[in-house]
Write a protein that holds these residues in place. Structure first.
Motif, mmCIF file in Angstrom:
data_model
loop_
_atom_site.group_PDB
_atom_site.id
_atom_site.type_symbol
_atom_site.label_atom_id
_atom_site.label_comp_id
_atom_site.label_asym_id
_atom_site.label_seq_id
_atom_site.Cartn_x
_atom_site.Cartn_y
_atom_site.Cartn_z
ATOM 1 N N UNK A 191 3.813 8.785 3.941
ATOM 2 C CA UNK A 191 3.609 9.508 2.687
ATOM 3 C C UNK A 191 2.121 9.666 2.402
ATOM 4 N N UNK A 192 1.369 8.617 2.635
ATOM 5 C CA UNK A 192 -0.075 8.679 2.403
ATOM 6 C C UNK A 192 -0.745 9.687 3.336
ATOM 7 N N UNK B 234 -4.949 14.449 2.957
ATOM 8 C CA UNK B 234 -5.791 15.649 3.060
ATOM 9 C C UNK B 234 -5.744 16.535 1.822
ATOM 10 N N UNK B 235 -4.632 16.539 1.117
ATOM 11 C CA UNK B 235 -4.525 17.351 -0.092
ATOM 12 C C UNK B 235 -5.425 16.815 -1.192
ATOM 13 N N UNK C 39 0.809 -1.221 0.000
ATOM 14 C CA UNK C 39 0.000 0.000 0.000
ATOM 15 C C UNK C 39 0.841 1.269 0.000
ATOM 16 N N UNK C 40 2.170 1.154 0.189
ATOM 17 C CA UNK C 40 3.023 2.333 0.250
ATOM 18 C C UNK C 40 3.175 2.837 1.673
ATOM 19 N N UNK C 41 4.163 3.676 1.903
ATOM 20 C CA UNK C 41 4.446 4.147 3.253
ATOM 21 C C UNK C 41 3.286 4.958 3.810
ATOM 22 N N UNK D 187 -6.561 8.240 4.519
ATOM 23 C CA UNK D 187 -5.269 7.574 4.384
ATOM 24 C C UNK D 187 -5.415 6.095 4.069
ATOM 25 N N UNK D 188 -6.371 5.421 4.725
ATOM 26 C CA UNK D 188 -6.510 3.981 4.503
ATOM 27 C C UNK D 188 -7.219 3.652 3.195
#
Length: 419
Positions: free
Chosen positions: A75-76, A81-82, A70-72, A87-88
């Motif tokens: 970073x997520x 929010x942007x 899923x990636x770090x 995040x999940x």
């Protein structure tokens, strides 16, 4: 003086101006929306943000090793929010969001989607394409066997009545969208239009919004609109799995060494992870850690993008000023005035866009081919030209704008005089 005599005088003047410009022997290129070297320099510290003895993430992950599909999470958390994505429900990948797009479409073609497990490839498949639009979207989906159906755009986004009419066909599986500062028009979809797209009836049970938020933080002005929470709009409309959201840092940090993102409804994210798990053991977490260290938090991204705007806003203004000075009091052309993104769209008289591009090439100014903004490279009106002013230095953009004006005047008066 007769109208034809006046037009001939204008044509003669335009021809002289064009020949004078062409005689300079310039070699200018405003074809593609690439960051300039000065923009890339802004991310120079990214290259030293991770050292050999400092590769453990704040959450304790060794970035050098396998895993973490899923990636770090750090970073997520910065980009969630942007992009208006929890995040999940956000995955971080490699350097190109186009790869995520290709993977998602391929998975759907072979295996179906989270909303319907019937493979799209079992029958005819079509996608709606707002025009003018992004040529790479069109090329990708054409290569995967989709039929491309053009949808007109107005100032709020895709024309909903036409989209809804075409979506009554169950073989229409979705629609491409660049919601913020659209490529190439710079149009930003209005919240009202986005809500209608979220709730729009469709014959395909898994009709999908391919929401390519490529320019969601690429503002040119301090005052700007906010990203639309398309996930929430779709959930409220009873279509929680409708959007697939794509984004990347390709035009934020280093174009060849950025990170990409995929977001969607909870089931769509699980679907994507399950399919990715068959072809990958995890993304480049070292590069992701570089971005975590470089930005620090969401505010760091926003501060970084203000530096980008300082570099490229004058280039946009140079093109817009040249067009306004030459054609502001005429009906020979119209153009978009974007508040962000990477492009300006120039609309000429019908039937001359290819002539303008040809004249420009012969005078030393490379423009994106006419028709590139439409599916199959065919612009029925032959009147749309995409302008990408970011890559050259400001002085070259100013020269290219002068050349564009000369070419457009010459082609326009040729057309008018021919009747």
């Amino acid at each position: 003086m007769s109208p034809n005599s006046e037009l001939q005088t204008q044509l003669d003047e335009a021809s002289r101006d064009y020949e004078e410009f062409a005689s300079r022997g310039l070699k200018l290129d405003i074809t593609r929306g690439k960051p300039s070297p000065e923009q890339l320099d802004l991310a120079g510290d990214l290259l030293t943000a991770v050292t050999a003895d400092d590769v453990i993430t704040p959450s304790g992950v060794d970035a050098r090793n396998y895993g973490g599909l899923e990636g770090l999470v750090e970073l997520r958390e910065i980009f969630a929010p942007l992009l208006k994505i929890p995040t999940d429900q956000l995955l971080a990948g490699g350097n190109a969001s186009l790869t995520f797009m290709a993977q998602a479409l391929t998975f759907a073609t072979m295996h179906g989607t989270a909303a319907d497990d019937r493979p799209w490839g079992e029958g005819p498949r079509k996608l709606l394409c707002p025009v003018p639009g992004y040529d790479r979207h069109f090329a990708l989906t054409e290569s995967l066997g989709f039929e491309l159906l053009s949808i007109p755009m107005d100032e709020e986004g895709p024309v909903i009545a036409e989209a809804q009419r075409l979506a009554e066909d169950a073989s229409v599986k979705g629609m491409w969208l660049v919601p913020m500062y659209s490529n190439p028009t710079g149009i930003t979809i209005s919240p009202k239009r986005a809500a209608k797209l979220a709730a729009m009836p469709a014959a395909a049970s898994d009709f999908t919004l391919l929401w390519d938020n490529a320019y969601g933080v690429h503002h040119l002005r301090d005052e700007h609109v906010e990203n639309i929470d398309i996930l929430n709009l779709c959930a409220e409309a009873g279509n929680p799995e409708r959007p697939w959201i794509f984004a990347s840092t390709s035009k934020i940090t280093l174009a060849g060494a950025g990170v990409s993102f995929f977001g969607g409804g909870p089931l769509s994210v699980d679907w994507m992870k399950t399919n990715l798990g068959k072809i990958s053991i995890g993304p480049d977490k070292v590069n992701q850690l570089r971005h975590v260290r470089f930005f620090g938090d969401s505010a760091g991204v926003e501060a970084h993008m203000r530096k980008h705007a300082e570099i490229i806003a004058p280039k946009f203004d140079a093109v817009l000023d040249a067009l306004e000075s030459a054609f502001g009091d005429s009906d020979l052309a119209r153009w978009t005035r974007p508040d962000g993104g990477y492009f300006i769209t120039l609309t000429t008289m019908e039937g001359i866009a290819d002539r303008v591009v040809k004249l420009a090439a012969e005078a030393g100014v490379k423009l994106t081919p006419a028709g590139a903004t439409h599916p199959y490279g065919l612009d029925p009106a032959n009147n749309v030209i995409r302008i990408a002013p970011t890559m050259p230095v400001l002085e070259e953009v100013e020269l290219a704008a002068q050349g564009l004006v000369a070419c457009l005047k010459l082609a326009s008066y040729e057309k008018l005089l021919a009747g």
